[in-house]
Motif scaffolding. Sequence first.
Motif, PDB file in Angstrom:
ATOM      1  N   THR A  23     -10.145  15.284   8.526  1.00  0.00           N
ATOM      2  CA  THR A  23     -10.626  14.078   9.207  1.00  0.00           C
ATOM      3  C   THR A  23     -10.499  12.923   8.218  1.00  0.00           C
ATOM      4  N   PHE A  24     -10.939  11.742   8.604  1.00  0.00           N
ATOM      5  CA  PHE A  24     -10.742  10.553   7.766  1.00  0.00           C
ATOM      6  C   PHE A  24     -11.946  10.217   6.919  1.00  0.00           C
ATOM      7  N   ARG A  25     -13.143  10.295   7.535  1.00  0.00           N
ATOM      8  CA  ARG A  25     -14.318   9.730   6.845  1.00  0.00           C
ATOM      9  C   ARG A  25     -15.340  10.783   6.448  1.00  0.00           C
ATOM     10  N   ASP A  26     -14.984  12.059   6.682  1.00  0.00           N
ATOM     11  CA  ASP A  26     -15.907  13.106   6.193  1.00  0.00           C
ATOM     12  C   ASP A  26     -15.722  13.245   4.680  1.00  0.00           C
ATOM     13  N   PHE A  55       3.018   9.516   2.539  1.00  0.00           N
ATOM     14  CA  PHE A  55       1.710   9.782   3.182  1.00  0.00           C
ATOM     15  C   PHE A  55       1.925  10.394   4.570  1.00  0.00           C
ATOM     16  N   TYR A  56       2.859   9.814   5.334  1.00  0.00           N
ATOM     17  CA  TYR A  56       3.067  10.342   6.688  1.00  0.00           C
ATOM     18  C   TYR A  56       3.976  11.580   6.685  1.00  0.00           C
ATOM     19  N   ASN A  57       4.914  11.651   5.708  1.00  0.00           N
ATOM     20  CA  ASN A  57       5.760  12.858   5.610  1.00  0.00           C
ATOM     21  C   ASN A  57       4.889  14.084   5.372  1.00  0.00           C
ATOM     22  N   PHE A 152      -3.883  -0.482  10.874  1.00  0.00           N
ATOM     23  CA  PHE A 152      -4.978  -1.464  11.001  1.00  0.00           C
ATOM     24  C   PHE A 152      -4.384  -2.860  11.153  1.00  0.00           C
ATOM     25  N   GLY A 153      -4.908  -3.591  12.117  1.00  0.00           N
ATOM     26  CA  GLY A 153      -4.408  -4.944  12.378  1.00  0.00           C
ATOM     27  C   GLY A 153      -3.321  -4.945  13.421  1.00  0.00           C
ATOM     28  N   GLU A 154      -2.828  -3.754  13.832  1.00  0.00           N
ATOM     29  CA  GLU A 154      -1.790  -3.686  14.868  1.00  0.00           C
ATOM     30  C   GLU A 154      -2.430  -3.360  16.212  1.00  0.00           C
ATOM     31  N   MET A 155      -1.766  -3.757  17.269  1.00  0.00           N
ATOM     32  CA  MET A 155      -2.287  -3.585  18.627  1.00  0.00           C
ATOM     33  C   MET A 155      -2.196  -2.117  19.042  1.00  0.00           C
ATOM     34  N   GLY A 176     -15.431  14.273  18.682  1.00  0.00           N
ATOM     35  CA  GLY A 176     -14.894  14.318  17.315  1.00  0.00           C
ATOM     36  C   GLY A 176     -14.476  12.986  16.747  1.00  0.00           C
ATOM     37  N   THR A 177     -15.220  11.926  17.059  1.00  0.00           N
ATOM     38  CA  THR A 177     -14.891  10.638  16.453  1.00  0.00           C
ATOM     39  C   THR A 177     -16.164   9.996  15.901  1.00  0.00           C
ATOM     40  N   SER A 178     -15.993   9.312  14.760  1.00  0.00           N
ATOM     41  CA  SER A 178     -17.158   8.740  14.065  1.00  0.00           C
ATOM     42  C   SER A 178     -17.555   7.389  14.644  1.00  0.00           C
ATOM     43  N   GLY A 179     -16.736   6.859  15.573  1.00  0.00           N
ATOM     44  CA  GLY A 179     -17.088   5.585  16.196  1.00  0.00           C
ATOM     45  C   GLY A 179     -17.037   4.417  15.223  1.00  0.00           C
ATOM     46  N   VAL A 181     -13.865   2.918  14.347  1.00  0.00           N
ATOM     47  CA  VAL A 181     -12.640   2.122  14.493  1.00  0.00           C
ATOM     48  C   VAL A 181     -12.580   1.509  15.891  1.00  0.00           C
ATOM     49  N   TYR A 182     -12.355   0.207  15.913  1.00  0.00           N
ATOM     50  CA  TYR A 182     -12.212  -0.521  17.189  1.00  0.00           C
ATOM     51  C   TYR A 182     -10.738  -0.719  17.498  1.00  0.00           C
ATOM     52  N   PRO A 183     -10.379  -0.894  18.755  1.00  0.00           N
ATOM     53  CA  PRO A 183     -11.238  -0.975  19.955  1.00  0.00           C
ATOM     54  C   PRO A 183     -11.752   0.363  20.481  1.00  0.00           C
TER      55      PRO A 183
HETATM   56  C1  BV8 Z   1      -6.811  -3.892  16.194  1.00  0.00           C
HETATM   57  C2  BV8 Z   1      -3.593   5.143  11.599  1.00  0.00           C
HETATM   58  C3  BV8 Z   1      -6.420  -5.957  17.243  1.00  0.00           C
HETATM   59  C4  BV8 Z   1      -3.104   6.393  12.161  1.00  0.00           C
HETATM   60  C5  BV8 Z   1      -5.717   4.318  12.234  1.00  0.00           C
HETATM   61  C6  BV8 Z   1      -9.589  -6.860  10.045  1.00  0.00           C
HETATM   62  C7  BV8 Z   1      -8.242  -7.040  10.330  1.00  0.00           C
HETATM   63  C8  BV8 Z   1      -7.645  -6.426  11.422  1.00  0.00           C
HETATM   64  C9  BV8 Z   1      -8.390  -5.599  12.232  1.00  0.00           C
HETATM   65  C10 BV8 Z   1      -9.710  -5.407  11.920  1.00  0.00           C
HETATM   66  C11 BV8 Z   1     -10.340  -6.030  10.864  1.00  0.00           C
HETATM   67  N1  BV8 Z   1     -11.648  -5.652  10.825  1.00  0.00           N
HETATM   68  C12 BV8 Z   1     -11.876  -4.786  11.835  1.00  0.00           C
HETATM   69  C13 BV8 Z   1     -10.717  -4.646  12.500  1.00  0.00           C
HETATM   70  C14 BV8 Z   1     -10.482  -3.811  13.618  1.00  0.00           C
HETATM   71  C15 BV8 Z   1      -9.932  -2.512  13.047  1.00  0.00           C
HETATM   72  C16 BV8 Z   1     -11.135  -1.632  12.750  1.00  0.00           C
HETATM   73  O1  BV8 Z   1     -11.741  -1.136  13.667  1.00  0.00           O
HETATM   74  N2  BV8 Z   1     -11.474  -1.477  11.466  1.00  0.00           N
HETATM   75  C17 BV8 Z   1     -12.667  -0.687  11.149  1.00  0.00           C
HETATM   76  C18 BV8 Z   1     -12.374   0.258   9.991  1.00  0.00           C
HETATM   77  C19 BV8 Z   1     -13.813  -1.632  10.894  1.00  0.00           C
HETATM   78  N3  BV8 Z   1      -9.109  -1.940  14.087  1.00  0.00           N
HETATM   79  C20 BV8 Z   1      -7.789  -2.173  14.093  1.00  0.00           C
HETATM   80  O2  BV8 Z   1      -7.195  -2.768  13.216  1.00  0.00           O
HETATM   81  C21 BV8 Z   1      -7.062  -1.671  15.331  1.00  0.00           C
HETATM   82  N4  BV8 Z   1      -6.252  -2.734  15.843  1.00  0.00           N
HETATM   83  O3  BV8 Z   1      -7.984  -4.146  16.128  1.00  0.00           O
HETATM   84  O4  BV8 Z   1      -5.872  -4.792  16.658  1.00  0.00           O
HETATM   85  C22 BV8 Z   1      -6.620  -5.646  18.690  1.00  0.00           C
HETATM   86  C23 BV8 Z   1      -7.843  -5.150  19.132  1.00  0.00           C
HETATM   87  C24 BV8 Z   1      -8.026  -4.910  20.494  1.00  0.00           C
HETATM   88  C25 BV8 Z   1      -6.970  -5.130  21.369  1.00  0.00           C
HETATM   89  C26 BV8 Z   1      -5.765  -5.602  20.873  1.00  0.00           C
HETATM   90  C27 BV8 Z   1      -5.581  -5.844  19.525  1.00  0.00           C
HETATM   91  C28 BV8 Z   1      -6.132  -0.515  14.977  1.00  0.00           C
HETATM   92  C29 BV8 Z   1      -6.957   0.720  14.713  1.00  0.00           C
HETATM   93  C30 BV8 Z   1      -6.038   1.908  14.456  1.00  0.00           C
HETATM   94  C31 BV8 Z   1      -5.847   2.025  13.005  1.00  0.00           C
HETATM   95  N5  BV8 Z   1      -5.128   3.257  12.694  1.00  0.00           N
HETATM   96  N6  BV8 Z   1      -5.027   5.228  11.613  1.00  0.00           N
HETATM   97  C32 BV8 Z   1      -3.270   7.471  11.153  1.00  0.00           C
HETATM   98  O5  BV8 Z   1      -2.823   7.317  10.014  1.00  0.00           O
HETATM   99  O6  BV8 Z   1      -3.841   8.475  11.579  1.00  0.00           O
HETATM  100  S1  BV8 Z   1      -7.382   4.501  12.387  1.00  0.00           S
HETATM  101  C33 BV8 Z   1      -7.896   6.045  11.872  1.00  0.00           C
HETATM  102  O7  BV8 Z   1      -9.280   6.130  12.216  1.00  0.00           O
HETATM  103  C34 BV8 Z   1      -7.242   7.182  12.636  1.00  0.00           C
HETATM  104  O8  BV8 Z   1      -6.277   6.765  13.555  1.00  0.00           O
HETATM  105  C35 BV8 Z   1      -8.393   7.818  13.370  1.00  0.00           C
HETATM  106  O9  BV8 Z   1      -7.994   8.266  14.606  1.00  0.00           O
HETATM  107  C36 BV8 Z   1      -9.292   6.683  13.505  1.00  0.00           C
HETATM  108  C37 BV8 Z   1     -10.690   6.984  13.892  1.00  0.00           C
HETATM  109  O10 BV8 Z   1     -11.216   7.976  13.003  1.00  0.00           O
HETATM  110  P1  BV8 Z   1     -11.900   9.258  13.675  1.00  0.00           P
HETATM  111  O11 BV8 Z   1     -10.895   9.898  14.565  1.00  0.00           O
HETATM  112  O12 BV8 Z   1     -13.203   8.873  14.275  1.00  0.00           O
HETATM  113  O13 BV8 Z   1     -12.102  10.192  12.417  1.00  0.00           O
HETATM  114  P2  BV8 Z   1     -13.310  10.128  11.381  1.00  0.00           P
HETATM  115  O14 BV8 Z   1     -12.906  10.951  10.198  1.00  0.00           O
HETATM  116  O15 BV8 Z   1     -13.736   8.718  11.181  1.00  0.00           O
HETATM  117  O16 BV8 Z   1     -14.513  10.873  12.142  1.00  0.00           O
HETATM  118  C38 BV8 Z   1     -14.393  12.259  12.434  1.00  0.00           C
HETATM  119  C39 BV8 Z   1     -15.621  12.632  13.246  1.00  0.00           C
HETATM  120  O17 BV8 Z   1     -15.488  13.996  13.643  1.00  0.00           O
HETATM  121  C40 BV8 Z   1     -16.925  12.515  12.469  1.00  0.00           C
HETATM  122  O18 BV8 Z   1     -17.905  11.904  13.284  1.00  0.00           O
HETATM  123  C41 BV8 Z   1     -17.317  13.993  12.189  1.00  0.00           C
HETATM  124  O19 BV8 Z   1     -18.724  14.174  12.231  1.00  0.00           O
HETATM  125  C42 BV8 Z   1     -16.677  14.688  13.368  1.00  0.00           C
HETATM  126  N7  BV8 Z   1     -16.284  16.078  13.085  1.00  0.00           N
HETATM  127  C43 BV8 Z   1     -15.822  16.596  11.912  1.00  0.00           C
HETATM  128  N8  BV8 Z   1     -15.577  17.918  12.081  1.00  0.00           N
HETATM  129  C44 BV8 Z   1     -15.881  18.222  13.369  1.00  0.00           C
HETATM  130  C45 BV8 Z   1     -16.330  17.052  14.011  1.00  0.00           C
HETATM  131  N9  BV8 Z   1     -16.724  17.034  15.305  1.00  0.00           N
HETATM  132  C46 BV8 Z   1     -16.654  18.200  15.985  1.00  0.00           C
HETATM  133  N10 BV8 Z   1     -16.231  19.364  15.438  1.00  0.00           N
HETATM  134  C47 BV8 Z   1     -15.833  19.409  14.144  1.00  0.00           C
HETATM  135  N11 BV8 Z   1     -15.412  20.582  13.615  1.00  0.00           N
END
Ligand code: BV8
Length: 234
Positions: A23-26, A55-57, A152-155, A176-179, A181-183
């Motif tokens: 996962t990402f933030r665990d 990183f992606y490879n 991040f920053g992309e639509m 399975g999401t930490s809530g 990342v927006y939207p």
């Molecule tokens: C956007 C790439 C505009 C893919 C990802 C400044 C500049 C620009 C944007 C922003 C800014 N400030 C804020 C923003 C918005 C930004 C954002 O939200 N930032 C956050 C960090 C504050 N968002 C963006 O930039 C998005 N684009 O805003 O564009 C826009 C908006 C609306 C409409 C049009 C345009 C783009 C966001 C996408 C970024 N790309 N990654 C990759 O490499 O994978 S985000 C990355 O986090 C991953 O994609 C991942 O999917 C995503 C979310 O993480 P989670 O899936 O929740 O994973 P995480 O580890 O966090 O949590 C895991 C959870 O599972 C935990 O709760 C854990 O308890 C639980 N878990 C663990 N094990 C288990 C379990 N649950 C059940 N069973 C288990 N066994």
Amino acid sequence: MKTYRNIVVLTGAGLSAESGLATFRDKDGVWSKYDYREVATPEGFARNPALVHEFYNMRRRDLKSVAPNAAHLALARLEREHEGSVLIVTQNVDNLHEAAGSHNLIHMHGELLKVYCRHCRAGQSWSEDLSTDLACPACGHKGGMRPDIVWFGEMPYQMEEIADALADADLFISVGTSGNVYPAAGFVAEARNHGAHTVELNLEPSEGASYFHETIHGPATSVVPEYVARILKR
Ligand code: BV8
């Protein structure tokens, strides 16, 4: 017992954790090893494309050795057996929902097994390594191939379809999401505002836990099959 018509399921990295994908933030998560600004932003790619490709490879190679788990399979069963509609909106870029048999699926953050050329925008399915000196199979340009991932920053992809589905949903399940990342993190409020019953199935309370009518905590491979069985029994 209330029966549901239109179900929307939002999934995150926690769904694939028990398949062996980090996962990402665990603790020891992806963002504890990499700075997201260097590997998951357009600026990072412009600065050091080779690092981003590596990183992606690495994550694309990981897909060759993982399989869908009981939670992915339960969601595919829900789509097959539920009388109404089931749409999975995944933040995950792995292919485990497809491998489990889900079809009605939106990869809002893109897919590891897809790439596209920044010059001509032509997309390709891609399961091997990507590098900066690779020429685009469509336009022949070199150095423009990038992962088809929403940084991040992309639509995010298909936001209109997602908004329409959230407006029509009468059940919204987040798995399975930490809530963070927006939207995506705002979808529960959108669904709730349109009258949906909202359920969080997660290992522990997410950032958005207070928005949900129901929260069930535990590993996805146990809480998801159980909840799906409950819905299908109605
Ligand atoms: C956007 C790439 C505009 C893919 C990802 C400044 C500049 C620009 C944007 C922003 C800014 N400030 C804020 C923003 C918005 C930004 C954002 O939200 N930032 C956050 C960090 C504050 N968002 C963006 O930039 C998005 N684009 O805003 O564009 C826009 C908006 C609306 C409409 C049009 C345009 C783009 C966001 C996408 C970024 N790309 N990654 C990759 O490499 O994978 S985000 C990355 O986090 C991953 O994609 C991942 O999917 C995503 C979310 O993480 P989670 O899936 O929740 O994973 P995480 O580890 O966090 O949590 C895991 C959870 O599972 C935990 O709760 C854990 O308890 C639980 N878990 C663990 N094990 C288990 C379990 N649950 C059940 N069973 C288990 N066994």
